[in-house]
Design a protein around this motif. Structure first.
Motif, PDB file in Angstrom:
ATOM      1  N   ASN A   1       0.647  -1.038  -0.035  1.00 51.52           N
ATOM      2  CA  ASN A   1      -0.119   0.300  -0.221  1.00 51.52           C
ATOM      3  C   ASN A   1       0.409   1.538   0.138  1.00 51.52           C
ATOM      4  N   LYS A   2      -0.111   2.260  -0.990  1.00 52.45           N
ATOM      5  CA  LYS A   2       1.732   3.323  -0.696  1.00 52.45           C
ATOM      6  C   LYS A   2       1.778   4.173   0.521  1.00 52.45           C
ATOM      7  N   ASP A   3       0.430   3.992   0.913  1.00 55.23           N
ATOM      8  CA  ASP A   3       0.104   4.219   2.677  1.00 55.23           C
ATOM      9  C   ASP A   3       1.126   3.848   3.581  1.00 55.23           C
ATOM     10  N   ALA A   4       1.351   2.440   2.860  1.00 50.51           N
ATOM     11  CA  ALA A   4       2.632   1.574   4.099  1.00 50.51           C
ATOM     12  C   ALA A   4       3.117   2.234   4.879  1.00 50.51           C
ATOM     13  N   LYS A   5       3.231   1.883   6.655  1.00 47.30           N
ATOM     14  CA  LYS A   5       4.912   2.137   6.968  1.00 47.30           C
ATOM     15  C   LYS A   5       6.562   2.598   6.319  1.00 47.30           C
ATOM     16  N   HIS A   6       6.313   1.643   5.511  1.00 48.95           N
ATOM     17  CA  HIS A   6       7.602   1.271   5.578  1.00 48.95           C
ATOM     18  C   HIS A   6       7.507   1.203   3.406  1.00 48.95           C
ATOM     19  N   LYS A   7       8.546   1.895   2.837  1.00 49.50           N
ATOM     20  CA  LYS A   7       8.844   1.880   1.749  1.00 49.50           C
ATOM     21  C   LYS A   7      10.290   1.466   1.696  1.00 49.50           C
ATOM     22  N   LEU A   8       9.828   0.199   0.484  1.00 49.09           N
ATOM     23  CA  LEU A   8      11.050  -0.983  -0.137  1.00 49.09           C
ATOM     24  C   LEU A   8      11.010   0.114  -1.548  1.00 49.09           C
ATOM     25  N   LEU A   9      12.730  -0.084  -2.098  1.00 44.42           N
ATOM     26  CA  LEU A   9      12.634   0.686  -3.134  1.00 44.42           C
ATOM     27  C   LEU A   9      13.783  -0.239  -3.377  1.00 44.42           C
ATOM     28  N   VAL A  10      13.113  -0.859  -4.771  1.00 44.50           N
ATOM     29  CA  VAL A  10      14.148  -2.754  -4.959  1.00 44.50           C
ATOM     30  C   VAL A  10      14.517  -1.989  -6.794  1.00 44.50           C
ATOM     31  N   PHE A  11      16.295  -2.195  -7.282  1.00 46.61           N
ATOM     32  CA  PHE A  11      16.507  -2.231  -8.578  1.00 46.61           C
ATOM     33  C   PHE A  11      16.906  -3.561  -8.745  1.00 46.61           C
ATOM     34  N   SER A  12      16.054  -4.694 -10.520  1.00 51.99           N
ATOM     35  CA  SER A  12      16.575  -5.552  -9.843  1.00 51.99           C
ATOM     36  C   SER A  12      16.564  -6.147 -11.428  1.00 51.99           C
TER      37      SER A  12
END
Length: 158
Positions: free
Chosen positions: A6-17
């Motif tokens: 969810n865009k409003d989630a507590k934590h944001k993960l960014l992945v380059f893969s």
């Protein structure tokens, strides 16, 4: 670039893969699963970074993944991490046929070679360049580089 969660989630993960990168295949599916199962805790933002010199097939695979994601078929992105294909394959027709056979996803060459897809993948490459990302998988958790690529685990229920 929101893939799961969810865009409003507590934590944001960014992945380059890259779906053909062996290290990505070990790590990224677990991150995807965690974001899918914990959408209030984790928002997973996914960027394509195909390592074409090592596995040229990734160029076409990431194009297919982008189209699938834009069609709302986010699970296709996940399925690409289990695809069995020669990493050196460059024949687009053979790659599309392998994807259809192994995943059931039917796509045309015209769709994946569109200007929109090309621009989107160029934007991902530029984002990687701005962030000085040179390898995969590169993971950021709440804006900080996660060298061990497992920081997300502290946000999920066992």
């Amino acid at each position: 670039h929101l893939l799961f969660g969810n865009k409003d989630a507590k934590h944001k993960l960014l992945v380059f893969s890259d779906p053909e990168c062996p290290f990505c295949r070990d790590v990224v599916p677990g991150i995807m699963k965690a974001a899918k199962e914990n959408p209030q805790q984790i928002a997973l933002y996914y960027y394509h970074l195909p390592l074409l010199r090592i596995h040229p097939v990734s160029g076409t695979l990431t194009r297919i993944m982008h189209v699938a994601q834009s069609e709302g078929k986010k699970d296709m992105v996940q399925k690409m991490y289990t695809l069995k294909i020669n990493p050196r394959e460059t024949d687009t027709k053979k790659i599309i046929a392998a994807v259809k056979k192994q995943t059931g996803y039917d796509i045309t060459e015209d769709k994946i070679k569109s200007d929109e897809v090309t621009k989107a993948l160029e934007a991902d490459a530029k984002a990687a360049g701005r962030m000085m990302v040179t390898g995969t998988p590169t993971v950021y958790v709440d804006g900080k580089w996660d060298k061990m690529r497992n920081g997300y685990k502290k946000f999920i229920k066992n």
